[in-house]
Design a protein around this motif. Structure first.
Motif, PDB file in Angstrom:
ATOM      1  N   ARG B 255     -10.043  15.691 -19.945  1.00 53.38           N
ATOM      2  CA  ARG B 255     -10.763  14.824 -19.051  1.00 53.38           C
ATOM      3  C   ARG B 255     -10.271  13.509 -18.830  1.00 53.38           C
ATOM      4  N   LYS B 256      -9.468  13.179 -19.791  1.00 57.25           N
ATOM      5  CA  LYS B 256      -8.621  11.846 -19.752  1.00 57.25           C
ATOM      6  C   LYS B 256      -7.648  11.951 -18.630  1.00 57.25           C
ATOM      7  N   LEU B 257      -6.859  12.992 -18.592  1.00 57.23           N
ATOM      8  CA  LEU B 257      -5.839  13.257 -17.884  1.00 57.23           C
ATOM      9  C   LEU B 257      -6.697  13.050 -16.286  1.00 57.23           C
ATOM     10  N   ALA B 258      -7.670  13.893 -16.197  1.00 60.56           N
ATOM     11  CA  ALA B 258      -8.373  13.908 -14.658  1.00 60.56           C
ATOM     12  C   ALA B 258      -8.984  12.359 -14.399  1.00 60.56           C
ATOM     13  N   LEU B 259      -9.447  11.564 -15.328  1.00 65.39           N
ATOM     14  CA  LEU B 259      -9.918  10.416 -14.915  1.00 65.39           C
ATOM     15  C   LEU B 259      -8.837   9.313 -14.848  1.00 65.39           C
ATOM     16  N   VAL B 260      -7.711   9.486 -15.530  1.00 63.64           N
ATOM     17  CA  VAL B 260      -6.475   8.780 -15.186  1.00 63.64           C
ATOM     18  C   VAL B 260      -5.831   9.136 -13.920  1.00 63.64           C
ATOM     19  N   GLY B 261      -5.906  10.139 -13.577  1.00 65.95           N
ATOM     20  CA  GLY B 261      -5.342  10.685 -12.481  1.00 65.95           C
ATOM     21  C   GLY B 261      -6.170  10.293 -11.319  1.00 65.95           C
ATOM     22  N   SER B 262      -7.270  10.558 -11.266  1.00 63.79           N
ATOM     23  CA  SER B 262      -8.259   9.988 -10.087  1.00 63.79           C
ATOM     24  C   SER B 262      -7.868   8.364  -9.970  1.00 63.79           C
ATOM     25  N   LEU B 263      -7.895   7.711 -10.888  1.00 60.72           N
ATOM     26  CA  LEU B 263      -7.888   6.230 -10.892  1.00 60.72           C
ATOM     27  C   LEU B 263      -6.475   5.901 -10.328  1.00 60.72           C
ATOM     28  N   ALA B 264      -5.538   6.700 -10.720  1.00 62.48           N
ATOM     29  CA  ALA B 264      -4.156   6.470 -10.107  1.00 62.48           C
ATOM     30  C   ALA B 264      -4.016   6.756  -8.744  1.00 62.48           C
ATOM     31  N   GLN B 265      -4.756   7.511  -8.255  1.00 67.68           N
ATOM     32  CA  GLN B 265      -4.758   8.009  -6.900  1.00 67.68           C
ATOM     33  C   GLN B 265      -5.345   6.856  -6.298  1.00 67.68           C
ATOM     34  N   LEU B 266      -6.491   6.404  -6.694  1.00 69.27           N
ATOM     35  CA  LEU B 266      -6.946   5.510  -5.885  1.00 69.27           C
ATOM     36  C   LEU B 266      -6.235   4.222  -5.778  1.00 69.27           C
ATOM     37  N   THR B 267      -5.314   3.854  -7.051  1.00 68.12           N
ATOM     38  CA  THR B 267      -4.643   2.718  -7.023  1.00 68.12           C
ATOM     39  C   THR B 267      -3.300   2.944  -6.012  1.00 68.12           C
ATOM     40  N   LEU B 268      -2.829   4.246  -6.209  1.00 68.55           N
ATOM     41  CA  LEU B 268      -1.780   4.390  -5.153  1.00 68.55           C
ATOM     42  C   LEU B 268      -1.951   4.102  -3.733  1.00 68.55           C
ATOM     43  N   GLY B 269      -3.170   4.619  -3.290  1.00 76.01           N
ATOM     44  CA  GLY B 269      -3.547   4.171  -2.005  1.00 76.01           C
ATOM     45  C   GLY B 269      -3.682   3.030  -1.586  1.00 76.01           C
ATOM     46  N   VAL B 270      -4.416   2.246  -2.502  1.00 74.76           N
ATOM     47  CA  VAL B 270      -4.552   0.688  -2.218  1.00 74.76           C
ATOM     48  C   VAL B 270      -3.140  -0.085  -2.218  1.00 74.76           C
ATOM     49  N   LEU B 271      -2.560   0.536  -3.240  1.00 71.88           N
ATOM     50  CA  LEU B 271      -1.070  -0.122  -3.394  1.00 71.88           C
ATOM     51  C   LEU B 271      -0.232  -0.035  -2.099  1.00 71.88           C
ATOM     52  N   ILE B 272      -0.231   1.304  -1.497  1.00 75.14           N
ATOM     53  CA  ILE B 272       0.333   1.476  -0.296  1.00 75.14           C
ATOM     54  C   ILE B 272      -0.029   0.356   0.578  1.00 75.14           C
ATOM     55  N   LEU B 273      -1.321   0.237   0.801  1.00 75.23           N
ATOM     56  CA  LEU B 273      -2.052  -0.639   2.068  1.00 75.23           C
ATOM     57  C   LEU B 273      -1.474  -2.063   1.562  1.00 75.23           C
ATOM     58  N   HIS B 274      -1.503  -2.575   0.209  1.00 71.98           N
ATOM     59  CA  HIS B 274      -1.257  -3.723  -0.191  1.00 71.98           C
ATOM     60  C   HIS B 274       0.256  -3.993   0.522  1.00 71.98           C
ATOM     61  N   ALA B 275       1.108  -2.929   0.238  1.00 72.16           N
ATOM     62  CA  ALA B 275       2.543  -3.184   0.417  1.00 72.16           C
ATOM     63  C   ALA B 275       2.738  -3.352   1.815  1.00 72.16           C
ATOM     64  N   VAL B 276       1.983  -2.348   2.605  1.00 72.11           N
ATOM     65  CA  VAL B 276       2.015  -2.639   4.182  1.00 72.11           C
ATOM     66  C   VAL B 276       1.787  -3.986   4.791  1.00 72.11           C
ATOM     67  N   LEU B 277       0.577  -4.626   3.807  1.00 67.97           N
ATOM     68  CA  LEU B 277      -0.072  -5.776   4.522  1.00 67.97           C
ATOM     69  C   LEU B 277       1.171  -7.027   4.243  1.00 67.97           C
ATOM     70  N   ILE B 278       1.763  -6.752   3.240  1.00 72.55           N
ATOM     71  CA  ILE B 278       2.704  -7.717   2.563  1.00 72.55           C
ATOM     72  C   ILE B 278       3.935  -7.693   3.692  1.00 72.55           C
ATOM     73  N   PHE B 279       4.285  -6.605   3.975  1.00 72.53           N
ATOM     74  CA  PHE B 279       5.353  -6.423   4.925  1.00 72.53           C
ATOM     75  C   PHE B 279       5.003  -7.108   6.215  1.00 72.53           C
ATOM     76  N   LEU B 280       3.733  -6.712   6.981  1.00 73.92           N
ATOM     77  CA  LEU B 280       3.342  -7.148   8.212  1.00 73.92           C
ATOM     78  C   LEU B 280       3.357  -8.669   7.959  1.00 73.92           C
ATOM     79  N   GLN B 281       2.897  -9.359   6.894  1.00 70.32           N
ATOM     80  CA  GLN B 281       2.829 -10.621   7.055  1.00 70.32           C
ATOM     81  C   GLN B 281       4.316 -11.246   7.166  1.00 70.32           C
ATOM     82  N   LEU B 282       5.229 -10.656   6.301  1.00 65.77           N
ATOM     83  CA  LEU B 282       6.605 -11.225   6.411  1.00 65.77           C
ATOM     84  C   LEU B 282       7.402 -10.807   7.607  1.00 65.77           C
ATOM     85  N   PHE B 283       6.880  -9.588   8.232  1.00 60.60           N
ATOM     86  CA  PHE B 283       7.553  -9.181   9.409  1.00 60.60           C
ATOM     87  C   PHE B 283       7.250 -10.178  10.352  1.00 60.60           C
TER      88      PHE B 283
END
Lengths: 258, 426
Positions: B255-283
């Motif tokens: 259950r822990k792996l499933a929960l941590v995995g779901s949280l990590a997936q969510l974080t991963l998606g938002v982290l990519i969006l964050h990186a894209v926005l940082i790049f856009l701002q600088l670019f």
């Protein structure tokens, strides 16, 4: 583990997307544009016209300001910016005396969370030391860098009588003491409002050795400089002039004759 | 018990507690010094007016808003996979809110006047609105946390767990565990969550707005900042929650792996969006060539902050965690995902410092450099001893919160359902 891979299905994705969308709308915080510029309708709008052709860069204005307002180290209301143009032998030093611009649309008063800094009816931008919380947002907003935070330093470890003497600022005669206002407040040029109240020009204008700093009411068509008696509007009409960073729309009350 | 996870032997545990206590005491001494002596020992200056404390405030507020928004996925949107992380997310939201609040109150020149922000509300100031929303947000988080923990706390009382006074206090006198009271809990969790979503966005988007409206700091000015702050909040909040569940979660392995995995997936998606926005701002700013903006970004990308930016913010905070969360070899290991969460949190801390400081290192007018010679008029910044001690003390307080919350708060999922069945997913 396929369940883990599928743990975000399409409907959930839409929900997350909706959340992000709501955030985007909400993030545009409720800050509305500045009120239309009413500076031209006021009877009095104090301002300065500084003749750069007459400035020799002696910095008497900055020194007079220090002496008048008893500002501590690290707090300067007026500085003289200097640079050099051209290449030897065709070279010249340029000086710009920079008091507060006392903008008609100040960025600082707009962002102040407590209305501690505000623009008076005569156009002078002041700080209420008893209301300022020292957040320094106004320093981040002022595009002229005229504001300074009083960290509580003194020139001497055992302050001299000059330092301990109350400052006449705002006619309040405050004594600086540990951790009490104006220490911990943002301070700025006041056009020496305590002198103006008595009909005297600001210390920098009064002291300028070449009479380069003109001070008076810019909204009076017949307004004259309090130091030289020159007609302010005719100075602006006959001489080429500029204001610093006009493109920012702050509408400074300090003009420079070039 | 979580102590077994981090501090295996009694000796190392004792050393850990002694160290933690020492840092906490030093931090509180520095806080007392600031309150008594005023701002004289701060490391900021007339150009870099906002330093380490403001960067950390933004960091903690982001962790808070992000984890609160994730908790609304559970209590409002009924995302089942994340359900077990709900109480932890809310505790994290409250804890980080307290830590951030301490720092920003302390950063003011007159902390004793901080309530003026609400009392003398200025309708044109983003900071004044933030003051109001901040208070509303605290109230929402506290009440939401109460309803999320209430059934579990009553179980603690019924099973006679110590300290009884703590659980009696936290229960606020409530003793009901029947279906009707649980349904009421769920309803309030949803209502408060719905109020909380725009409030949390206003709080962290509002901080972004404060920066974006700072006319003198060209690198901050622009419409992207408020939105970027919300995305960054979600990424950092999700990352810390992933780390906390991975390190201290008491659920069984699968259950822990499933929960941590779901949280990590969510974080991963938002982290990519964050990186894209940082790049856009600088670019966009570097492409535009607007000198004032480029100057601040240059310091970050190629200047004195470049090593910090590329290694801590980009390398540790984005690239390595992306790999850890995406590669098949690591993405199914709780430890790797927890590490990724930790690295993102560290990277976000670096991002906050990179965002706050370099933008203030560029002069308004080139000629103003050297016009007034004083230590407080330099275009450099390094936190003072007092700044660092306070920061360490606040982090130590955060660790105390984790230790005490893990020990006393019933964050595990109880057999009683606090949220009613029948979400849109079921």
């Amino acid at each position: 583990m396929s369940k883990l891979e599928d743990s975000m299905n399409r409907r959930q994705f839409l929900r997350v997307g909706g959340l992000a969308g709501a955030g985007a709308v909400a993030g545009m915080a409720p800050v509305y544009a500045a009120a239309p510029n009413s500076a031209n309708k006021q009877a009095i709008r104090y301002g300065m016209i500084i003749d750069l052709k007459k400035c020799v860069g002696c910095k008497a204005c900055a020194a007079a300001c220090k002496a008048e307002n008893h500002t501590p180290p690290g707090v300067a209301y007026n500085i003289v910016m200097e640079d050099e143009v051209g290449t030897y032998p065709d070279v010249r030093r340029r000086f710009i005396s920079r008091p507060c611009m006392h903008c008609a649309s100040p960025s600082c008063t707009k962002v102040c969370p407590t209305k501690a800094t505000y623009i008076r009816d005569d156009g002078i931008v002041v700080v209420d030391y008893d209301r300022c919380i020292g957040c320094r947002y106004c320093i981040s907003a002022c595009p002229y860098g005229v504001r300074a935070f009083d960290y509580g330093h003194n020139y001497h470890q055992h302050p001299t009588p000059f330092e301990t003497e109350p400052s006449p600022e705002y006619g309040q005669n405050r004594k600086r003491a540990r951790n009490t206002s104006p220490i911990g407040n943002v301070r700025k040029c006041t056009f020496c409002v305590h002198r103006v109240k008595k009909g005297l020009p600001p210390a920098c204008a009064a002291t300028c050795i070449g009479n380069a700093i003109h001070f008076g009411n810019l909204n009076d068509p017949d307004g004259r400089c309090w130091v030289t008696g020159k007609k302010l509007q005719s100075l602006l009409a006959t001489r080429s002039h500029m204001r610093l960073r006009e493109e920012l729309g702050n509408s400074p009350s300090v003009y420079y004759l070039t | 018990m979580h102590e077994k996870n981090i501090l295996a032997s009694p000796v190392s545990r004792a050393i850990g507690y002694i160290l933690l206590t020492a840092i906490t005491v030093a931090g509180f001494w520095a806080i007392g010094d600031k309150l008594v002596e005023g701002p004289i020992n701060e490391g900021t200056n007339q150009n870099v007016t906002w330093g380490l404390w403001v960067a950390l405030y933004v960091f903690f507020l982001g962790l808070s808003a992000g984890s609160f928004l994730i908790s609304t996925l559970i209590y409002v949107f009924k995302v089942k996979q994340l359900e077990e992380s709900g109480p932890t997310a809310l505790v994290q939201a409250l804890g980080c809110l307290i830590l951030g609040g301490m720092l920003i109150v302390l950063d003011a020149g007159h902390p004793e006047r901080i309530y003026y922000v609400v009392l003398h509300f200025n309708p044109t100031s983003a900071m004044a609105y933030l003051g109001v929303f901040y208070n509303l947000y605290i109230a929402v988080v506290v009440v939401e946390l109460y309803f999320a923990l209430r059934p579990r706390i009553i179980e603690k009382i019924q099973s006679g767990d110590q300290p009884a006074w703590l659980y009696r206090f936290l229960s606020l006198g409530s003793r009901r565990l029947d279906a009707a009271s649980l349904a009421r809990d769920g309803k309030w969790l949803m209502i408060l969550g719905i109020i909380g979503i725009p409030t949390a966005c206003m709080v962290h988007g509002g901080v972004g707005t404060i920066f974006a409206l700072s006319k003198a700091r060209a690198s901050w000015v622009g419409p992207l900042f408020p939105f970027l702050f919300i995305v960054t909040a979600l990424a950092s909040g999700g990352a810390l929650l992933t780390l906390l569940i991975a390190a201290f979660g008491k659920m069984p392995g699968e259950r822990k792996l499933a929960l941590v995995g779901s949280l990590a997936q969510l974080t991963l998606g938002v982290l990519i969006l964050h990186a894209v926005l940082i790049f856009l701002q600088l670019f966009v700013t570097s492409y535009s060539g607007n000198l004032a903006q480029v100057a601040g970004d240059d310091i970050k990308l190629f200047g004195s902050y470049s090593r910090f930016f590329w290694s801590a913010e980009v390398g540790l905070g984005i690239v390595i965690p992306l790999l850890l969360m995406a590669l098949p070899a690591t993405r199914k290991r709780v430890g790797c995902l927890g590490l990724a969460g930790f690295l993102i949190v560290v990277g976000m801390l670096a991002e906050r410092i990179d965002m706050v400081v370099p933008a203030q290192l560029t002069p308004f007018f080139a000629a103003s450099v050297g016009a007034y010679n004083d230590l407080r008029y330099l275009y450099t910044y390094f936190p003072s001893t007092s700044d660092i001690l306070v920061a360490l003390g606040v982090f130590a307080l955060g660790i105390w919160m984790i230790v005490l919350a893990g020990k006393y708060l019933p964050l595990e999922v109880s057999p009683h359902k606090s949220a009613p069945e029948g979400g849109a997913l079921s």
